[in-house]
Design an enzyme around this catalytic site. Structure first.
Site, mmCIF file in Angstrom:
data_model
loop_
_atom_site.group_PDB
_atom_site.id
_atom_site.type_symbol
_atom_site.label_atom_id
_atom_site.label_comp_id
_atom_site.label_asym_id
_atom_site.label_seq_id
_atom_site.Cartn_x
_atom_site.Cartn_y
_atom_site.Cartn_z
ATOM 1 N N ASP A 168 -5.509 -0.052 8.439
ATOM 2 C CA ASP A 168 -5.234 -0.129 6.998
ATOM 3 C C ASP A 168 -5.850 -1.364 6.346
ATOM 4 O O ASP A 168 -5.774 -1.519 5.122
ATOM 5 C CB ASP A 168 -3.714 -0.176 6.748
ATOM 6 N N ILE A 203 3.991 0.626 4.520
ATOM 7 C CA ILE A 203 3.429 0.156 3.254
ATOM 8 C C ILE A 203 2.448 -0.992 3.489
ATOM 9 O O ILE A 203 2.118 -1.741 2.569
ATOM 10 C CB ILE A 203 4.524 -0.240 2.237
ATOM 11 N N GLY A 204 2.006 -1.091 4.732
ATOM 12 C CA GLY A 204 0.852 -1.951 5.024
ATOM 13 C C GLY A 204 1.070 -3.441 4.914
ATOM 14 O O GLY A 204 0.104 -4.172 4.726
ATOM 15 N N GLY A 205 2.294 -3.908 5.016
ATOM 16 C CA GLY A 205 2.544 -5.342 4.832
ATOM 17 C C GLY A 205 1.635 -6.227 5.683
ATOM 18 O O GLY A 205 0.954 -7.108 5.171
ATOM 19 N N GLY A 206 1.610 -5.964 6.989
ATOM 20 C CA GLY A 206 0.788 -6.778 7.894
ATOM 21 C C GLY A 206 -0.688 -6.631 7.579
ATOM 22 O O GLY A 206 -1.448 -7.606 7.599
ATOM 23 N N SER A 207 -1.111 -5.407 7.260
ATOM 24 C CA SER A 207 -2.522 -5.172 6.931
ATOM 25 C C SER A 207 -2.890 -5.868 5.626
ATOM 26 O O SER A 207 -3.987 -6.419 5.482
ATOM 27 C CB SER A 207 -2.786 -3.668 6.770
ATOM 28 N N ALA A 208 -1.978 -5.808 4.641
ATOM 29 C CA ALA A 208 -2.232 -6.477 3.361
ATOM 30 C C ALA A 208 -2.339 -7.985 3.570
ATOM 31 O O ALA A 208 -3.184 -8.649 2.959
ATOM 32 C CB ALA A 208 -1.121 -6.143 2.360
ATOM 33 N N LYS A 243 0.866 -1.194 0.000
ATOM 34 C CA LYS A 243 0.000 0.000 0.000
ATOM 35 C C LYS A 243 0.896 1.235 0.000
ATOM 36 O O LYS A 243 1.901 1.283 0.710
ATOM 37 C CB LYS A 243 -0.839 -0.047 1.285
ATOM 38 N N VAL A 270 8.561 -5.366 7.436
ATOM 39 C CA VAL A 270 7.495 -5.017 8.393
ATOM 40 C C VAL A 270 7.738 -3.616 8.958
ATOM 41 O O VAL A 270 8.821 -3.055 8.831
ATOM 42 C CB VAL A 270 7.395 -6.048 9.547
ATOM 43 N N ALA A 271 6.705 -3.066 9.587
ATOM 44 C CA ALA A 271 6.764 -1.749 10.244
ATOM 45 C C ALA A 271 7.358 -0.691 9.320
ATOM 46 O O ALA A 271 8.299 0.022 9.667
ATOM 47 C CB ALA A 271 7.566 -1.836 11.550
HETATM 48 O O1 C5P Z 1 -4.757 0.159 13.489
HETATM 49 P P1 C5P Z 1 -3.277 0.002 13.513
HETATM 50 O O2 C5P Z 1 -2.835 -1.170 14.354
HETATM 51 O O3 C5P Z 1 -2.646 0.009 12.176
HETATM 52 O O4 C5P Z 1 -2.769 1.326 14.222
HETATM 53 C C1 C5P Z 1 -1.611 1.344 15.023
HETATM 54 C C2 C5P Z 1 -1.623 2.597 15.853
HETATM 55 O O5 C5P Z 1 -1.440 3.743 15.011
HETATM 56 C C3 C5P Z 1 -2.887 2.877 16.626
HETATM 57 O O6 C5P Z 1 -2.906 2.221 17.860
HETATM 58 C C4 C5P Z 1 -2.826 4.391 16.786
HETATM 59 O O7 C5P Z 1 -1.924 4.739 17.819
HETATM 60 C C5 C5P Z 1 -2.193 4.841 15.482
HETATM 61 N N1 C5P Z 1 -3.214 5.220 14.480
HETATM 62 C C6 C5P Z 1 -3.897 6.407 14.636
HETATM 63 N N2 C5P Z 1 -4.857 6.760 13.709
HETATM 64 C C7 C5P Z 1 -5.117 5.971 12.661
HETATM 65 C C8 C5P Z 1 -4.410 4.759 12.476
HETATM 66 C C9 C5P Z 1 -3.472 4.411 13.413
HETATM 67 O O8 C5P Z 1 -3.669 7.156 15.573
HETATM 68 N N3 C5P Z 1 -6.053 6.349 11.789
#
Ligand code: C5P
Length: 296
Positions: free
Chosen positions: A148, A111-116, A20, A107-108
């Protein structure tokens, strides 16, 4: 690479999990629970992870690929297993599948690897287990796994709002090339959001179809990634990556994706994107440097 290649005659379901790329990312507010409200044009590159799903007596995950070591020891925290269990729980069935993940994305990295991977798992297992879910239920399930994941379920250019859960089709984007550059460091998404300060931006969604790459670049240049300064404060090497991309012949725009540290360059020309990749990779052997076309 298509997001879903379908079930092969031998019953193996194969799903691609493309990278992503946030072509723009405006942070427009923050909710009481700490999540940030976004306005982002998200696109996908034809590079990524690959997952296969086979019928089995229990739930297993095996991994290979260049970044396998970064996900092998996560155990049940792995987003693939979490997605499988969440889908089975929603459907009221016992999760049974042999899943194999070829990890091509670091990872981390923004680019959304884990989400993808989580999105590909939901798509693959719905096929393997012959489940049908309402699109709204699928998005809710995805969102619980990560902000994501909903956009990764779509796998094509999308205008993202809310915390990642409001999805609208983006106008068609012209064919172009991306150069993805991840300087050696991982960046924690929560840490980058926490380090962001200053006013919130206004939403500025791209609604008009850019006629060509030049028009796309013009539209992107009057928008930005609001997490860049925060990422730079935590990982100054992001600035080196942006400068290296910017200096490459043929680069029309350089920007960070998501919360970083991966940055991208936009190119009209494949040969120039590939030449830039070669030269940045040889100057920085410890960086991940990959040219890819934009999935249109
Ligand atoms: O949902 P995800 O695990 O990808 O998000 C990781 C962290 O990034 C969330 O716990 C939050 O601290 C931050 N985040 C945010 N607003 C978003 C997406 C993520 O603050 N729209």
């Amino acid at each position: 690479m298509t997001p879903y290649d379908g079930a092969a005659p031998d019953g193996v379901v194969t799903v691609a999990a493309p990278a992503k790329v946030n072509l723009t990312l405006h942070v427009v507010g923050r909710r009481d629970d700490g999540y940030h409200l976004l306005d982002s044009l998200v696109a996908f590159a034809d590079v990524g992870d690959l997952l296969t799903f086979r019928a089995a007596d229990d739930l297993t995950l095996t991994v290979d690929g260049p970044f396998a070591d970064q996900v092998r020891d996560l155990g049940e925290a792995n987003l693939v297993l979490r997605a499988a269990r969440a889908l089975a729980a929603k459907a009221g069935i016992v999760p049974k599948a042999a899943i194999h993940l070829t990890k091509g994305l670091p990872v981390a990295s923004g680019i959304g690897g884990g989400s993808a991977d989580a999105a590909a798992t939901l798509i693959g297992l719905m096929e393997l287990w012959q489940l049908e879910l309402l699109p709204s239920d699928l998005i809710e399930l995805g969102l619980a796994l990560g902000a994501d994941v909903p956009v990764c379920l779509r796998g094509r250019a999308t205008l993202v709002g809310g915390i990642g859960d409001v999805l609208n089709p983006a106008p068609n984007l012209p064919p172009c090339w991306l150069l993805l550059v991840r300087p050696g460091v991982p960046l924690s998404t929560p840490a980058v959001f926490k380090a962001r300060d200053g006013e919130f931006s206004s939403a500025y969604p791209l609604t008009k179809r850019p006629a060509d790459v030049q028009e796309l670049v013009g539209a992107l240049k009057i928008r930005r990634n609001d997490l860049t300064d925060a990422a730079l404060s935590l990982a100054p090497v992001v600035g080196e990556a942006l400068a290296a991309i910017e200096a490459a012949p043929g680069c029309l725009l350089s920007r960070m994706s998501g919360s970083g540290a991966t940055c991208f360059g936009l190119f009209a020309d494949e040969a120039e994107a590939r030449a830039a990749a070669d030269s940045i990779a040889s100057a920085h052997p410890d960086w991940w440097v990959v040219p890819a076309s934009l999935i249109s």
